[in-house]
Design a protein around this motif. Sequence first.
Motif, PDB file in Angstrom:
ATOM      1  N   HIS A 203      84.384  73.339  31.176  1.00 46.59           N
ATOM      2  CA  HIS A 203      83.048  73.883  31.371  1.00 46.59           C
ATOM      3  C   HIS A 203      83.062  75.105  32.285  1.00 46.59           C
ATOM      4  O   HIS A 203      83.965  75.281  33.097  1.00 46.59           O
ATOM      5  CB  HIS A 203      82.115  72.803  31.936  1.00 46.59           C
ATOM      6  N   ILE A 204      82.047  75.944  32.112  1.00 50.10           N
ATOM      7  CA  ILE A 204      81.907  77.175  32.903  1.00 50.10           C
ATOM      8  C   ILE A 204      80.649  77.061  33.747  1.00 50.10           C
ATOM      9  O   ILE A 204      79.573  76.719  33.241  1.00 50.10           O
ATOM     10  CB  ILE A 204      81.824  78.404  31.981  1.00 50.10           C
ATOM     11  N   LEU A 205      80.787  77.334  35.031  1.00 48.12           N
ATOM     12  CA  LEU A 205      79.639  77.305  35.928  1.00 48.12           C
ATOM     13  C   LEU A 205      78.914  78.646  35.910  1.00 48.12           C
ATOM     14  O   LEU A 205      79.538  79.697  35.773  1.00 48.12           O
ATOM     15  CB  LEU A 205      80.080  76.983  37.359  1.00 48.12           C
ATOM     16  N   VAL A 206      77.601  78.590  36.078  1.00 47.58           N
ATOM     17  CA  VAL A 206      76.760  79.791  36.097  1.00 47.58           C
ATOM     18  C   VAL A 206      76.380  80.123  37.529  1.00 47.58           C
ATOM     19  O   VAL A 206      75.787  79.294  38.234  1.00 47.58           O
ATOM     20  CB  VAL A 206      75.490  79.589  35.252  1.00 47.58           C
ATOM     21  N   ALA A 207      76.728  81.340  37.963  1.00 51.07           N
ATOM     22  CA  ALA A 207      76.385  81.806  39.307  1.00 51.07           C
ATOM     23  C   ALA A 207      75.263  82.833  39.211  1.00 51.07           C
ATOM     24  O   ALA A 207      75.395  83.862  38.538  1.00 51.07           O
ATOM     25  CB  ALA A 207      77.609  82.422  39.983  1.00 51.07           C
ATOM     26  N   ALA A 208      74.162  82.551  39.883  1.00 53.93           N
ATOM     27  CA  ALA A 208      73.001  83.452  39.888  1.00 53.93           C
ATOM     28  C   ALA A 208      73.185  84.495  40.990  1.00 53.93           C
ATOM     29  O   ALA A 208      73.161  84.171  42.176  1.00 53.93           O
ATOM     30  CB  ALA A 208      71.715  82.664  40.102  1.00 53.93           C
ATOM     31  N   HIS A 209      73.365  85.743  40.588  1.00 50.96           N
ATOM     32  CA  HIS A 209      73.612  86.847  41.521  1.00 50.96           C
ATOM     33  C   HIS A 209      72.401  87.093  42.417  1.00 50.96           C
ATOM     34  O   HIS A 209      71.311  87.396  41.930  1.00 50.96           O
ATOM     35  CB  HIS A 209      73.942  88.100  40.703  1.00 50.96           C
TER      36      HIS A 209
ATOM     37  N   PRO B 122      87.419  82.106  32.217  1.00 54.44           N
ATOM     38  CA  PRO B 122      86.798  81.961  33.539  1.00 54.44           C
ATOM     39  C   PRO B 122      86.263  80.541  33.733  1.00 54.44           C
ATOM     40  O   PRO B 122      85.806  79.904  32.781  1.00 54.44           O
ATOM     41  CB  PRO B 122      85.654  82.972  33.498  1.00 54.44           C
ATOM     42  N   ALA B 123      86.308  80.077  34.965  1.00 50.00           N
ATOM     43  CA  ALA B 123      85.668  78.808  35.299  1.00 50.00           C
ATOM     44  C   ALA B 123      84.246  79.065  35.767  1.00 50.00           C
ATOM     45  O   ALA B 123      83.407  78.161  35.767  1.00 50.00           O
ATOM     46  CB  ALA B 123      86.453  78.086  36.384  1.00 50.00           C
ATOM     47  N   ILE B 124      83.979  80.326  36.164  1.00 54.79           N
ATOM     48  CA  ILE B 124      82.663  80.706  36.682  1.00 54.79           C
ATOM     49  C   ILE B 124      82.294  82.087  36.154  1.00 54.79           C
ATOM     50  O   ILE B 124      83.132  82.994  36.127  1.00 54.79           O
ATOM     51  CB  ILE B 124      82.665  80.738  38.228  1.00 54.79           C
TER      52      ILE B 124
ATOM     53  N   ASP C 156      74.908  76.006  24.232  1.00 49.64           N
ATOM     54  CA  ASP C 156      75.051  76.063  22.776  1.00 49.64           C
ATOM     55  C   ASP C 156      76.519  76.066  22.351  1.00 49.64           C
ATOM     56  O   ASP C 156      76.856  75.579  21.268  1.00 49.64           O
ATOM     57  CB  ASP C 156      74.359  77.320  22.233  1.00 49.64           C
ATOM     58  N   LYS C 157      77.366  76.608  23.226  1.00 46.54           N
ATOM     59  CA  LYS C 157      78.802  76.666  22.937  1.00 46.54           C
ATOM     60  C   LYS C 157      79.533  75.397  23.364  1.00 46.54           C
ATOM     61  O   LYS C 157      80.735  75.263  23.161  1.00 46.54           O
ATOM     62  CB  LYS C 157      79.431  77.853  23.656  1.00 46.54           C
ATOM     63  N   GLY C 158      78.811  74.470  24.003  1.00 42.03           N
ATOM     64  CA  GLY C 158      79.435  73.266  24.515  1.00 42.03           C
ATOM     65  C   GLY C 158      80.272  73.528  25.749  1.00 42.03           C
ATOM     66  O   GLY C 158      81.171  72.740  26.067  1.00 42.03           O
ATOM     67  N   LEU C 159      79.941  74.593  26.474  1.00 41.35           N
ATOM     68  CA  LEU C 159      80.728  74.980  27.640  1.00 41.35           C
ATOM     69  C   LEU C 159      79.995  74.716  28.959  1.00 41.35           C
ATOM     70  O   LEU C 159      80.424  75.155  30.013  1.00 41.35           O
ATOM     71  CB  LEU C 159      81.097  76.472  27.561  1.00 41.35           C
ATOM     72  N   HIS C 160      78.872  74.019  28.865  1.00 42.43           N
ATOM     73  CA  HIS C 160      78.119  73.652  30.059  1.00 42.43           C
ATOM     74  C   HIS C 160      77.438  72.314  29.811  1.00 42.43           C
ATOM     75  O   HIS C 160      76.896  72.081  28.726  1.00 42.43           O
ATOM     76  CB  HIS C 160      77.072  74.718  30.407  1.00 42.43           C
ATOM     77  N   GLN C 161      77.479  71.460  30.820  1.00 40.84           N
ATOM     78  CA  GLN C 161      76.875  70.124  30.659  1.00 40.84           C
ATOM     79  C   GLN C 161      75.353  70.195  30.677  1.00 40.84           C
ATOM     80  O   GLN C 161      74.789  71.033  31.342  1.00 40.84           O
ATOM     81  CB  GLN C 161      77.365  69.221  31.790  1.00 40.84           C
TER      82      GLN C 161
END
Length: 299
Positions: A38-44, A277-279, A294-299
């Motif tokens: 999974h890839i984490l989303v960082a809000a800038h 990337p992990a993030i 949608d890509k199955g890359l985030h829970q």
Amino acid sequence: MKISCSILILLLSSIAIASQAQSPAEKLKTVFRANNKHILVAAHRGDWRNAPENSLNALYNSIKKGFDIMELDVKMSKDSQMVVMHDNTIDRTTNAKGKVGDFTLEELKKFRLKNGLGRVTENQIPTMREMMLAAKGKIIINVDKGNDHLDLVFKVLRETSTIDQAIVNVGDDVPYGELKTKNVIPEDAYLMVVVNAKKKEMQDVIKSYLPNQKTIIQPVFDTDTLSNLKTVKKLNGKPLIWLNSLWPSLNGGHDDDRAVERGEKEESWGWLIAYHPAILQTDRPADLLIYLKDKGLHQ
């Protein structure tokens, strides 16, 4: 009776979902595991389109909307207090002017932050301590721009018991040995070093951090034809990779606006994902979150 049963089922479902939710510290541990996909989303600077950047409200929005990480920037006040501010001056983001370091915390608290449209709001400049206490147990924090005062950054994290849910930027292209010579680095701290993919020394800088098992590498590049990018792809996410989709100079043109405004998500976010990337740090966190799910890359 049927209504009562339905309500009970909903309550049990909510409890089950809540029990499965990871704490920020657990989530950060998870991305370091070999089997993580999974890839984490960082809000800038937080959810700055809906609240002033680097504000407590930006933090609250990021938590409410389910973003994994909020990136914030720190500066030092005249009386040695860590405040959350990106620029060296307060001209752009507040209703006052001057250098952050020319004001005490009490003076800074009298000013008000502007929103993304440049309009003055009721939001105050927060301290790093206030932000970490508000984030505690709720969201991972990336602390940026504190490389000149790492001792104080780590001090705040330790005193707020949030060091296990924070990623601390330690500088640009600085080898690990040099970093340790100039600073006392806690063994339990998560570190991130920015590396310029244009520099031939990039690979040496990355290798220097291999002894530290809590290091994240952030490659930046203004063109996508660099030979060092092949090295990044070969790393296959080990050590951990953080990429930016903010603006073209950080990702060779594979940026957020290309994804959202031009509708070329595969050419932007999809292209970045190929580098394992992990993030991903973004100025479009809500849109990126939907894309990754949608890509199955985030829970």
